[in-house]
Motif scaffolding. Structure first.
Motif, PDB file in Angstrom:
ATOM      1  N   HIS A 297       0.878  -1.436   0.080  1.00 44.76           N
ATOM      2  CA  HIS A 297       0.035   0.067   0.188  1.00 44.76           C
ATOM      3  C   HIS A 297       0.919   1.257   0.305  1.00 44.76           C
TER       4      HIS A 297
ATOM      5  N   SER B  78       1.786   4.298  -2.744  1.00 47.99           N
ATOM      6  CA  SER B  78       1.670   5.550  -2.355  1.00 47.99           C
ATOM      7  C   SER B  78       2.758   6.351  -2.632  1.00 47.99           C
TER       8      SER B  78
ATOM      9  N   LEU C 179       3.331   6.966  -6.171  1.00 50.13           N
ATOM     10  CA  LEU C 179       2.155   8.062  -6.398  1.00 50.13           C
ATOM     11  C   LEU C 179       2.976   9.431  -5.968  1.00 50.13           C
ATOM     12  N   GLY C 180       3.401   9.651  -4.912  1.00 51.36           N
ATOM     13  CA  GLY C 180       3.907  10.864  -4.479  1.00 51.36           C
ATOM     14  C   GLY C 180       5.336  11.394  -5.241  1.00 51.36           C
TER      15      GLY C 180
ATOM     16  N   GLU D 176      -6.392  -0.128  -3.746  1.00 53.31           N
ATOM     17  CA  GLU D 176      -7.092   1.104  -3.434  1.00 53.31           C
ATOM     18  C   GLU D 176      -6.360   2.283  -4.307  1.00 53.31           C
ATOM     19  N   VAL D 177      -4.919   2.102  -3.857  1.00 50.98           N
ATOM     20  CA  VAL D 177      -3.902   2.983  -4.468  1.00 50.98           C
ATOM     21  C   VAL D 177      -3.874   2.825  -6.146  1.00 50.98           C
TER      22      VAL D 177
ATOM     23  N   ASN E 240      -6.636   4.691  -7.432  1.00 48.73           N
ATOM     24  CA  ASN E 240      -6.238   6.298  -7.162  1.00 48.73           C
ATOM     25  C   ASN E 240      -5.191   6.718  -8.216  1.00 48.73           C
TER      26      ASN E 240
ATOM     27  N   MET F 224      -5.793   9.997 -10.812  1.00 52.15           N
ATOM     28  CA  MET F 224      -5.185  11.207 -10.637  1.00 52.15           C
ATOM     29  C   MET F 224      -4.099  11.171 -11.964  1.00 52.15           C
TER      30      MET F 224
ATOM     31  N   LEU G 281      -3.855  18.608  -6.055  1.00 53.74           N
ATOM     32  CA  LEU G 281      -3.801  17.576  -6.615  1.00 53.74           C
ATOM     33  C   LEU G 281      -4.956  16.506  -5.806  1.00 53.74           C
ATOM     34  N   GLY G 282      -5.729  15.922  -6.596  1.00 52.72           N
ATOM     35  CA  GLY G 282      -6.734  14.989  -5.783  1.00 52.72           C
ATOM     36  C   GLY G 282      -7.522  15.710  -5.214  1.00 52.72           C
TER      37      GLY G 282
END
Lengths: 294, 393
Positions: free
Chosen positions: B58, B62, B65-66, B88-89, B92, B96, B206-207
């Motif tokens: 997870h 993430s 993603l960052g 979930e990510v 996402n 994004m 963002l998001g």
């Protein structure tokens, strides 16, 4: 008036303690700051597309991953050679910090990222309707720890996140409260001056969830500190370096300020239990002022 | 240069050629060799990247993603339960519009726990918005990682890409691979320039929260962009052919299907086995063929139906299941053909190879043989009835 980096026009409730804290935090952090935010009230009331209250780069991904997202942002900035001079803040509410996001947060602390993590502690899941979190105080009435014929509310105690933070060996751990705005800003600036992972837990009273009048947020925050229920302290490298001294007021004054404790007012045993929490804090952190003035 | 390489090492080398700046992953078999090799490259100073060791998949997802949101090309790899923990990510990241590339070492899903290959993990995330490419061999796997970044980062796309390679069969298999040179890759894949990023000089949110006035359009935009992928991917593979001399269709690839009467449709490494069987059966005069689906998301329905419109009997080989319903690839194939004038008389569905059960040449021959019979709704190949405690017939 200087322009705030967290602008007005958002949709927070009147008297929202978190919103007040965010404005103080952002102004203290300054414009060279990138914010990663967990899902929660803040992201909902400040970044509803196509508007945003944030005048700094802001990213919201999920409920529990802001520490990891911020870790990735830090890694990217290091790769680009742009980390120096840029603050990274990861932030969440109490549920996003103490419950669903604790693993991600622990990872961020353990890896030693240069990130300030801020927990806006309003002591329940307010965004979803005042459900109990790991930071809900003892005997508070919430929608999932309701008072009832056989219960006095939340039977557990606040999870000691600052202690858990300290156990990771991080350089700075502190608590703050919107009752003391300058103290929040001082602690944010201090935290950001220190390299490595930092943890700041800010007590942010919630008029809706705690059931008090919106104009009382700051006063309620102060009472939590003055009773010893929300001790304000700073740890540097695991050593307690500062506490806000108090002349302790009885917890009853704090309890009667909010509807979430109303059921305790005719319950001396319940009040005594909450007083015991305050007394433990007072003893543990040495909160009692030598003189009478707080 | 041609080299004899383990699949994971070949992937790591291909990823390094793409110059990612942020890499994050969590150990899981059979993916781990890939990121071990990347970690070593970073440790040796051969790859200028930040390698972030995390406490879960997870967080791995993430972190990238960052990293990507801050404008840096990012990479992660996982498998099976790891992909599910990321799920979930994963959704996402696509929402994004962050063009991350991920390798998934395809592996079965628990319970029962099983570390061996099937494709249940990535198939289960088919609705996430990621482009999904399924690899037949190591050369493809190397080449499509490089093309994946080029595709995802295209300004008209801005979507993440999942390169799916069969666990163990490809990750731990050793084959001769022609590795492109750094110069070739640099020419083909320019440095990443994000359309939007976290930048203190140009602050953006963002998001954000999208209410009912906006959410539908955000989702529609991803769906519409997937259609563009179907147009762009063949162009990218053509450019890649110019750069390296190796050409791919990118969406589907027919093998001996022109005059074929019976065709199996499959994804991933089993296509190699099927090709061998096709060769053997062709030598005996049987008109059989294979349609390999490389791109499962977006689903190239037109290309598939076009390739099979004159084939009488088609069998779909699924290495995953949708328990209680049709097998995933078969369901999509039937949907794609529904209502068309020219379509196969029979579209049979086979489920094979779950949890690492070998799909042997005999298994493939059995499927071709079953295509001479009436349509099979969801036939489990190589099932051992003696292991079942109850009679399900």
């Amino acid at each position: 008036m200087n322009k705030h980096l967290y602008a007005p026009g958002h949709t927070a409730c009147a008297g929202c303690g978190q919103s007040l804290a965010v404005r103080l935090v952002m102004d203290a952090a300054g414009k060279n700051t990138i914010v990663a935010n967990n899902t929660g009230c803040l992201e909902v009331f400040s970044t509803k597309y196509p508007e945003s209250a944030f005048e700094v780069p802001f990213i919201h991904s999920l409920f529990e991953n802001a520490p990891a997202v911020a870790s990735g942002v830090e890694a990217a900035l290091i790769h680009l050679g742009k980390k120096e001079g840029t603050n990274i803040i990861a932030e969440a509410g109490d549920g996003g910090t103490a419950d669903i996001g604790l693993q991600s947060l622990s990872g961020m602390w353990e890896r030693g990222h240069d990130i300030l993590y801020i927990c806006y502690d309003n002591e329940a899941y307010m965004n979803t309707g005042i459900q109990r979190s790991g930071l809900t105080p003892h005997l508070a009435n919430t929608t999932t720890s309701p008072k009832g014929q056989k219960s006095s509310g939340n039977l557990r105690f606040k999870k000691p996140i600052p202690e858990i933070a300290n156990a990771h060996g991080i350089p700075y751990v502190a608590t703050a409260s919107i009752g003391y705005p300058q103290d929040i800003q001082r602690k944010v600036k201090k935290a950001l001056s220190i390299k490595g992972p930092k943890y700041l837990q800010i007590h942010v009273p919630c008029p809706l969830g705690w059931q008090f009048a919106p104009q009382a947020s700051v006063d309620v925050g102060k009472l939590a500190v003055e009773t010893g229920l929300y001790p304000l302290f700073e740890y540097e490298n695991g050593q307690l370096t500062a506490v806000r001294k108090i002349t302790p007021k009885p917890v009853e004054e704090y309890l009667k300020s909010q509807g979430r404790f109303k059921h305790l007012l005719n319950n001396p045993e319940g009040i005594a239990q909450v007083q015991a929490v305050a007394d433990r804090n007072i003893a543990k952190y040495g909160l009692k002022a030598e003189n009478t003035s707080a | 240069m041609k080299e004899f390489l383990e699949g994971s090492m070949a992937v790591a080398r291909a990823v390094a050629l793409c110059r990612p700046g942020v890499i994050s992953a969590y150990p899981i078999t059979p993916q781990t060799h890939i990121v071990e090799e990347l970690a070593q490259m970073v440790a040796d100073g051969h790859l200028n990247a930040q390698f972030v060791n995390v406490e879960s998949e997870h967080s791995a997802a993430s972190v990238v993603l960052g990293g990507e949101a801050a404008g840096v090309r990012s990479y992660t790899a996982t498998s099976s339960q790891g992909l599910f923990l990321m799920a979930e990510v994963v959704f996402n990241i696509a929402g994004m519009r962050l063009p991350i590339v991920m390798t998934d070492a395809n592996r079965a899903i628990s319970a029962p726990i099983n570390i061996w290959n099937d494709q249940q993990d990535t198939i289960s995330l088919r609705d996430s918005g990621w482009v999904q490419l399924y690899m037949e061999d190591l050369q493809e796997t190397v080449d499509f990682h490089i093309m994946a970044y080029r595709l995802g980062e295209d300004k008209s796309i801005m979507l993440p890409v999942m390169v799916c390679m069969d666990g163990f069969i490809l990750t731990h298999g050793i084959e001769t691979v022609d590795m492109p040179s750094q110069e070739q890759v640099d020419k083909f894949l320019p440095p990443y320039k994000a359309l939007y990023k976290l930048d203190v000089e140009n602050p953006m949110t963002l998001g954000p929260l999208a209410d009912p006035d906006y959410y539908l359009e955000a989702r529609y935009a991803i769906h519409a962009t997937h259609k563009k992928v179907l147009e762009l991917l063949p162009k990218i593979t053509a450019e890649y052919a110019k750069a390296t001399g190796r050409s791919y269709n990118g969406l589907v690839e027919g093998y001996q299907i022109k005059d074929a009467e019976r065709v199996l449709v499959a994804m991933g490494s089993v296509c190699g086995t099927i090709k061998d069987v096709v060769d053997e059966l062709r030598a005996k005069g049987k008109k059989v063929g294979l349609l390999k689906v490389t791109c499962f998301r977006p689903f190239p329905a037109e290309q598939i139906c076009g390739a099979l419109k004159n084939v009488a009997r088609v069998g779909i080989v699924d290495k995953s299941v949708s328990l209680g319903s049709y097998a995933p690839l078969a369901a999509e194939m039937k949907a794609a053909f529904f209502g068309r004038k020219k379509k196969p008389e029979i579209i049979s569905s086979f489920v094979a190879g779950l949890g690492g059960r070998d799909i042997t040449k005999e298994s493939v021959k059995e499927m071709f043989s079953m295509l001479t019979q009436k349509e099979k709704a969801c036939e489990y190949i190589d099932l051992k009835p003696e292991l079942l405690k109850e009679n399900y017939e």
